[in-house]
Design an enzyme around this catalytic site. Structure first.
Site, PDB file in Angstrom:
ATOM      1  N   SER A  48       0.830  -1.200   0.000  1.00  0.00           N
ATOM      2  CA  SER A  48       0.000   0.000   0.000  1.00  0.00           C
ATOM      3  C   SER A  48       0.865   1.251   0.000  1.00  0.00           C
ATOM      4  CB  SER A  48      -0.953   0.011   1.202  1.00  0.00           C
ATOM      5  OG  SER A  48      -0.232  -0.071   2.420  1.00  0.00           O
ATOM      6  N   GLU A  49       2.025   1.199   0.674  1.00  0.00           N
ATOM      7  CA  GLU A  49       3.034   2.259   0.593  1.00  0.00           C
ATOM      8  C   GLU A  49       4.425   1.653   0.633  1.00  0.00           C
ATOM      9  OE1 GLU A  49      -0.476   4.650   1.791  1.00  0.00           O
ATOM     10  OE2 GLU A  49       0.414   2.858   2.695  1.00  0.00           O
ATOM     11  N   THR A  50       5.309   2.214  -0.174  1.00  0.00           N
ATOM     12  CA  THR A  50       6.735   1.929  -0.089  1.00  0.00           C
ATOM     13  C   THR A  50       7.428   3.237   0.273  1.00  0.00           C
ATOM     14  OG1 THR A  50       6.647   0.123  -1.700  1.00  0.00           O
ATOM     15  CG2 THR A  50       8.784   1.147  -1.339  1.00  0.00           C
ATOM     16  N   HIS A  77       1.911   4.120   9.018  1.00  0.00           N
ATOM     17  CA  HIS A  77       2.572   2.829   9.204  1.00  0.00           C
ATOM     18  C   HIS A  77       3.893   2.789   8.444  1.00  0.00           C
ATOM     19  CE1 HIS A  77       1.027   1.446   5.242  1.00  0.00           C
ATOM     20  NE2 HIS A  77       1.879   0.444   5.356  1.00  0.00           N
TER      21      HIS A  77
END
Length: 292
Positions: A48-50, A77
């Protein structure tokens, strides 16, 4: 780091158990990567995020956050995971400043517990400008499922999300979502996420939540969200705690994806403004090489 090759660490956040909590990709020493290369890496990594860790001229470190399809100014997160991974080999408590596109924020690393705390932006709320009945229909619930007396609002501590309070955690479990429809439901912030939450019956939790990502996020649902949990802390203080100037509690999230995790949230008044911080653990799930 070679031009077309890098190492990505999968860090599972708000848990100490690999495979639970919320996964973020982390790339260290990312200063030579272009924005286009970071976007390509995030797309291939599929989280979902890097998060890409870079040097900073105005803070201790810069973090940039990429969803599979776009860059986002802040990710809770992702911040917890990146700072934990960046510092976990240094067994001393540390206070750092991080440069993000949502501003310069403070993070604290506690070596004994392996936890990271992060300050978020000052909380903001805007009344929901859509139709509650249509929103509930899209989520697969009834208007009668909403928590009485508590408003649906857009909330912000770095990223906008729509906060939808409902009566019971079991209502969260029955929800469905199609984020391609969100722009029609969210006139003021068509790319915002939707974050329903409910008072918990569990003694160690105040709320349970789900998080349906925005239309361009590249994923439908995020397992355990730090930034949105911070917004719930501000919401609780502003709309629910009539006598308190500070609240501290834990939010549980991730049941629907079998990736349960916990977020510790603090919210307090500083003058008339509401300040927010979140705290959580993390663990390394794996490392893998990625060509791009």
């Amino acid at each position: 780091m070679n031009k077309n090759y890098c190492w990505v660490a999968q860090i599972d956040v708000f848990t100490k158990t690999p495979g639970k909590g919320n996964s973020a990709g982390v790339v260290l020493e990312a200063d030579k990567l272009t924005s286009q290369e970071m976007q390509a890496i995030a797309f291939k990594a599929g989280f979902s995020e890097t998060v890409f860790v870079q040097k900073s001229q105005v803070a201790d470190v810069t973090l940039r956050y990429f969803m599979p399809e776009k860059e986002t100014p802040l990710c809770g997160h992702g911040t917890i995971g990146a700072i934990w991974y960046y510092l976990e080999s240094r067994p001393v408590d540390q206070l750092l400043t991080i440069e993000t596109k949502a501003g310069i924020l403070e993070v604290t690393y506690e070596s004994a517990s392996g936890t990271v705390s992060m300050r978020q932006q000052e909380a903001k709320f805007i009344p929901y400008d859509g139709e509650s009945e249509r929103l509930c229909q899209q989520l697969g619930i009834e208007v009668a499922d909403l928590l009485p007396g508590k408003p649906i609002v857009y909330g912000y501590t770095g990223v906008w999300t729509l906060l939808v309070p409902v009566k019971e955690p079991k209502i969260l479990a029955q929800m469905v979502a199609d984020n391609q429809q969100f722009p029609k439901l969210l006139p003021a912030y068509p790319e915002a996420s939707i974050h329903p939450f409910a008072p918990s019956h569990k003694s160690d939790l105040r709320y349970e939540a789900r998080h349906f990502s925005g239309v361009k996020a590249g994923v439908l649902e995020d397992a355990v969200t730090g930034t949105a949990s911070g917004v719930i802390g501000a919401y609780d203080l502003h709309y629910c705690s009539t006598r308190s100037f500070k609240e501290r509690f834990t939010i549980g999230q991730g049941h629907a994806l079998d990736r349960f995790g916990k977020v510790e949230v603090s919210a307090w008044y500083q003058g008339v403004a509401i300040q927010v911080a979140i705290k959580g653990t993390a663990c390394e799930a794996r490392q893998f090489s990625l060509s791009f």
